[in-house]
Design a protein around this motif. Structure first.
Motif, mmCIF file in Angstrom:
data_model
loop_
_atom_site.group_PDB
_atom_site.id
_atom_site.type_symbol
_atom_site.label_atom_id
_atom_site.label_comp_id
_atom_site.label_asym_id
_atom_site.label_seq_id
_atom_site.Cartn_x
_atom_site.Cartn_y
_atom_site.Cartn_z
ATOM 1 N N GLY A 14 -23.966 84.325 24.603
ATOM 2 C CA GLY A 14 -23.649 84.784 25.939
ATOM 3 C C GLY A 14 -22.939 83.774 26.803
ATOM 4 N N LEU A 15 -22.378 82.727 26.208
ATOM 5 C CA LEU A 15 -21.615 81.740 26.963
ATOM 6 C C LEU A 15 -20.129 82.019 26.803
ATOM 7 C CD1 LEU A 15 -23.474 78.383 26.186
ATOM 8 C CD2 LEU A 15 -24.035 80.159 27.863
ATOM 9 N N THR A 16 -19.396 81.851 27.888
ATOM 10 C CA THR A 16 -17.950 82.023 27.878
ATOM 11 C C THR A 16 -17.289 80.666 28.081
ATOM 12 O OG1 THR A 16 -18.139 84.247 28.782
ATOM 13 C CG2 THR A 16 -15.996 83.177 28.985
ATOM 14 N N TYR A 17 -16.253 80.410 27.285
ATOM 15 C CA TYR A 17 -15.530 79.134 27.342
ATOM 16 C C TYR A 17 -14.105 79.395 27.811
ATOM 17 C CZ TYR A 17 -19.480 77.625 24.507
ATOM 18 O OH TYR A 17 -20.738 77.360 24.049
ATOM 19 N N PRO A 18 -13.824 79.233 29.109
ATOM 20 C CA PRO A 18 -12.473 79.522 29.600
ATOM 21 C C PRO A 18 -11.406 78.588 29.037
ATOM 22 C CG PRO A 18 -14.069 79.414 31.404
ATOM 23 C CD PRO A 18 -14.739 78.866 30.192
ATOM 24 N N TYR A 19 -11.799 77.384 28.612
ATOM 25 C CA TYR A 19 -10.837 76.395 28.111
ATOM 26 C C TYR A 19 -11.354 75.844 26.787
ATOM 27 C CZ TYR A 19 -10.144 76.793 33.101
ATOM 28 O OH TYR A 19 -9.989 77.304 34.366
ATOM 29 N N PRO A 20 -11.246 76.625 25.710
ATOM 30 C CA PRO A 20 -11.856 76.204 24.440
ATOM 31 C C PRO A 20 -11.144 75.048 23.758
ATOM 32 C CG PRO A 20 -10.669 78.278 24.161
ATOM 33 C CD PRO A 20 -10.675 77.985 25.631
ATOM 34 N N ALA A 21 -9.894 74.767 24.116
ATOM 35 C CA ALA A 21 -9.149 73.677 23.478
ATOM 36 C C ALA A 21 -9.274 72.413 24.317
ATOM 37 C CB ALA A 21 -7.680 74.056 23.321
ATOM 38 N N PRO A 22 -9.908 71.357 23.798
ATOM 39 C CA PRO A 22 -10.065 70.140 24.586
ATOM 40 C C PRO A 22 -8.754 69.399 24.777
ATOM 41 C CG PRO A 22 -10.854 69.788 22.358
ATOM 42 C CD PRO A 22 -10.534 71.245 22.471
ATOM 43 N N PRO A 23 -8.657 68.587 25.823
ATOM 44 C CA PRO A 23 -7.423 67.820 26.038
ATOM 45 C C PRO A 23 -7.226 66.785 24.944
ATOM 46 C CG PRO A 23 -9.140 67.139 27.579
ATOM 47 C CD PRO A 23 -9.668 68.347 26.863
ATOM 48 N N ALA A 24 -5.993 66.561 24.585
ATOM 49 C CA ALA A 24 -5.663 65.521 23.614
ATOM 50 C C ALA A 24 -5.778 64.148 24.261
ATOM 51 C CB ALA A 24 -4.249 65.747 23.081
ATOM 52 N N SER A 25 -5.760 63.127 23.440
ATOM 53 C CA SER A 25 -5.834 61.761 23.944
ATOM 54 C C SER A 25 -4.719 61.491 24.949
ATOM 55 C CB SER A 25 -5.726 60.777 22.778
ATOM 56 O OG SER A 25 -5.724 59.451 23.243
ATOM 57 N N GLY A 26 -5.069 60.930 26.100
ATOM 58 C CA GLY A 26 -4.085 60.598 27.122
ATOM 59 C C GLY A 26 -3.619 61.772 27.941
ATOM 60 N N GLU A 27 -4.203 62.960 27.714
ATOM 61 C CA GLU A 27 -3.809 64.150 28.462
ATOM 62 C C GLU A 27 -4.989 64.682 29.260
ATOM 63 O OE1 GLU A 27 -2.063 66.970 25.812
ATOM 64 O OE2 GLU A 27 -0.336 65.689 25.355
ATOM 65 N N ALA A 28 -4.722 65.660 30.115
ATOM 66 C CA ALA A 28 -5.755 66.249 30.961
ATOM 67 C C ALA A 28 -5.502 67.737 31.089
ATOM 68 C CB ALA A 28 -5.760 65.597 32.343
ATOM 69 N N VAL A 29 -6.580 68.483 31.307
ATOM 70 C CA VAL A 29 -6.500 69.917 31.549
ATOM 71 C C VAL A 29 -7.090 70.193 32.926
ATOM 72 C CG1 VAL A 29 -7.331 72.197 30.828
ATOM 73 C CG2 VAL A 29 -6.645 70.513 29.099
ATOM 74 N N GLU A 30 -6.344 70.918 33.756
ATOM 75 C CA GLU A 30 -6.889 71.296 35.062
ATOM 76 C C GLU A 30 -7.817 72.489 34.856
ATOM 77 O OE1 GLU A 30 -4.355 73.041 38.136
ATOM 78 O OE2 GLU A 30 -5.290 71.633 39.550
ATOM 79 N N VAL A 31 -9.117 72.300 35.097
ATOM 80 C CA VAL A 31 -10.112 73.333 34.838
ATOM 81 C C VAL A 31 -10.594 74.019 36.116
ATOM 82 C CG1 VAL A 31 -10.916 72.428 32.632
ATOM 83 C CG2 VAL A 31 -11.879 71.525 34.754
ATOM 84 N N ALA A 32 -10.224 73.482 37.250
ATOM 85 C CA ALA A 32 -10.517 74.071 38.554
ATOM 86 C C ALA A 32 -9.562 73.405 39.534
ATOM 87 C CB ALA A 32 -11.973 73.829 38.958
ATOM 88 N N PRO A 33 -9.324 74.008 40.688
ATOM 89 C CA PRO A 33 -8.392 73.384 41.632
ATOM 90 C C PRO A 33 -8.759 71.932 41.919
ATOM 91 C CG PRO A 33 -8.911 75.608 42.345
ATOM 92 C CD PRO A 33 -9.812 75.311 41.177
ATOM 93 N N GLY A 34 -7.828 71.046 41.605
ATOM 94 C CA GLY A 34 -8.024 69.636 41.885
ATOM 95 C C GLY A 34 -8.989 68.926 40.962
ATOM 96 N N VAL A 35 -9.373 69.547 39.839
ATOM 97 C CA VAL A 35 -10.330 68.933 38.905
ATOM 98 C C VAL A 35 -9.692 68.855 37.525
ATOM 99 C CG1 VAL A 35 -12.625 69.035 37.875
ATOM 100 C CG2 VAL A 35 -12.274 69.881 40.208
ATOM 101 N N LEU A 36 -9.569 67.647 36.986
ATOM 102 C CA LEU A 36 -8.987 67.423 35.670
ATOM 103 C C LEU A 36 -10.060 67.054 34.661
ATOM 104 C CD1 LEU A 36 -5.788 65.319 36.520
ATOM 105 C CD2 LEU A 36 -6.079 67.819 36.481
ATOM 106 N N TRP A 37 -9.973 67.668 33.487
ATOM 107 C CA TRP A 37 -10.860 67.378 32.358
ATOM 108 C C TRP A 37 -10.108 66.493 31.380
ATOM 109 C CZ3 TRP A 37 -11.477 71.561 28.046
ATOM 110 C CH2 TRP A 37 -12.283 71.080 27.013
ATOM 111 N N MET A 38 -10.740 65.369 31.010
ATOM 112 C CA MET A 38 -10.178 64.434 30.046
ATOM 113 C C MET A 38 -11.259 64.104 29.022
ATOM 114 S SD MET A 38 -8.386 62.098 33.012
ATOM 115 C CE MET A 38 -9.940 62.096 33.917
#
Length: 363
Positions: free
Chosen positions: A19-43
């Motif tokens: 019952g868990l949902t993963y909106p961003y299933p692909a993790p960021p690569a080395s040296g990169e970032a994914v914006e997962v919410a306004p103004g929030v970067l996942w590294m």
């Protein structure tokens, strides 16, 4: 958008059987970032252990960034931070370094980042003080009380000698901590980028673990408090052998069920961002209660702490995780002991034997 930052809609959401949902299933690569919410970067930083990564985050804070957690004090993590600071973080100033708790993968580079970026450290008091205490053990001989503790759990002399040899290793993965810090505590609201983040504290995995909740859009920086696929280690250590961290942990999870709405987006320290926090909290609680029932069945005959691993863990316990496994076993045993459900007897050789108290026996 800065170079190296993937837009929020890049990856389709996935849902698992729990019952868990993963909106961003692909993790960021080395040296990169994914914006997962306004103004929030996942590294993500790598770690040379079985748990091979830690997620770190950057939150826009005016013209700069607030960083959340740091990775281990190892050359690879420092190199990755240099790439992140120059790449997706755009060389902007860092306004503060926030650490959810004091485990080495979370604070390992806190001192290095704070000094290099001239940024203050933000932590809860017990996490900061505990980290400073453990760093003070670096280079010191192992106390005999620790040997007594592990002997009582059923370790043999070769394993106790390994404990002595490896004592103080906390400092090998943690850079020198700043001499001062900015305290955060339960219920505080940290203003980051003009928006409030509420501090929600949990106990059990560590003394005063801080989650940060941006209530206006339901984003939770969860640290190790709520992980999507694994349960955080809950251990008793020689410094407080009669502690009840599992009781603290379960109480924290129950309280968080009353705090977080089910639609929050949890940004964990390990695994991927997810939604479905109520299901996950229920599963974490249920997992420990099930383990306690298995443990009680195992204790119909006297057992040492090392004899109950199979009742608690799904896979064999190797030397590399023996300390954590022993700590978690004792945490479950202490939980039952403090609720009058088991007895503990130390034999002439200094070994503790644990036995279930059958109904009516205590009377």
């Amino acid at each position: 958008m800065a170079d190296g930052v993937a837009p929020a809609e890049t990856d389709p959401a996935s849902r698992d059987a729990r019952g868990l949902t993963y909106p961003y299933p692909a993790p960021p690569a080395s040296g990169e970032a994914v914006e997962v919410a306004p103004g929030v970067l996942w590294m993500r930083l790598s770690m040379p252990i079985a748990l091979n990564h830690i997620n770190v985050y950057a939150v826009e804070d005016g013209d700069g960034w607030a960083l959340v957690d740091t990775g281990l004090n190892i050359p690879d993590s420092r190199d990755r931070w240099e790439a992140l600071l120059a790449g997706p973080l755009g060389g902007k100033p860092v306004t503060r370094v926030i650490c959810t708790h004091m485990h080495p993968d979370h604070i390992g580079l806190a001192g290095w980042l704070c000094e290099r970026l001239e940024a203050p450290l933000v932590m809860t008091r017990l996490e900061y003080v505990t980290a400073r205490m453990l760093l003070a053990d670096t280079g010191q001989p192992a106390p005999e009380a620790g040997a007594v503790h592990y002997r009582a759990a059923g370790w043999d002399e070769a394993q106790v000698e390994t404990y002595r040899r490896e004592y103080g290793q906390f400092g090998r993965a943690v850079s020198a901590m700043p001499s001062g810090y900015v305290r955060m505590r339960e219920g505080d609201r940290l203003g980051i980028g003009g928006r409030d983040w509420r501090v929600v504290v949990g106990e059990g995995h560590s003394p005063e673990h801080a989650c940060l909740w941006r209530e206006d859009d339901g984003v939770v920086l969860g640290g190790d408090q709520i992980l999507p696929r694994i349960s955080s280690n809950v251990s008793v250590w020689p410094t407080e052998p009669d502690a009840d961290p599992l009781g603290d942990w379960l109480a924290s999870l129950e309280r968080m069920k009353t705090v977080f709405p089910d639609d929050v987006l949890v940004l964990p320290s390990h695994g991927e961002p997810f939604q479905g926090v109520q299901n996950r909290l229920d599963a974490l609680i249920r997992g420990h209660l099930t383990a306690l029932r298995r443990l009680e069945r195992t204790l119909r005959e006297p057992r040492r702490a090392v004899d109950v691993f199979s009742a608690l863990f799904a896979r064999p316990v190797g030397d590399g995780v023996r300390g954590m496994a022993t700590g978690e076993a004792i945490a479950h045993l202490n939980y039952l002991l403090q609720r009058g459900r088991v007895s503990r007897t130390r034999d002439a050789g200094g070994v503790d034997w644990w036995t279930i108290i059958e109904q009516g026996e205590a009377a």
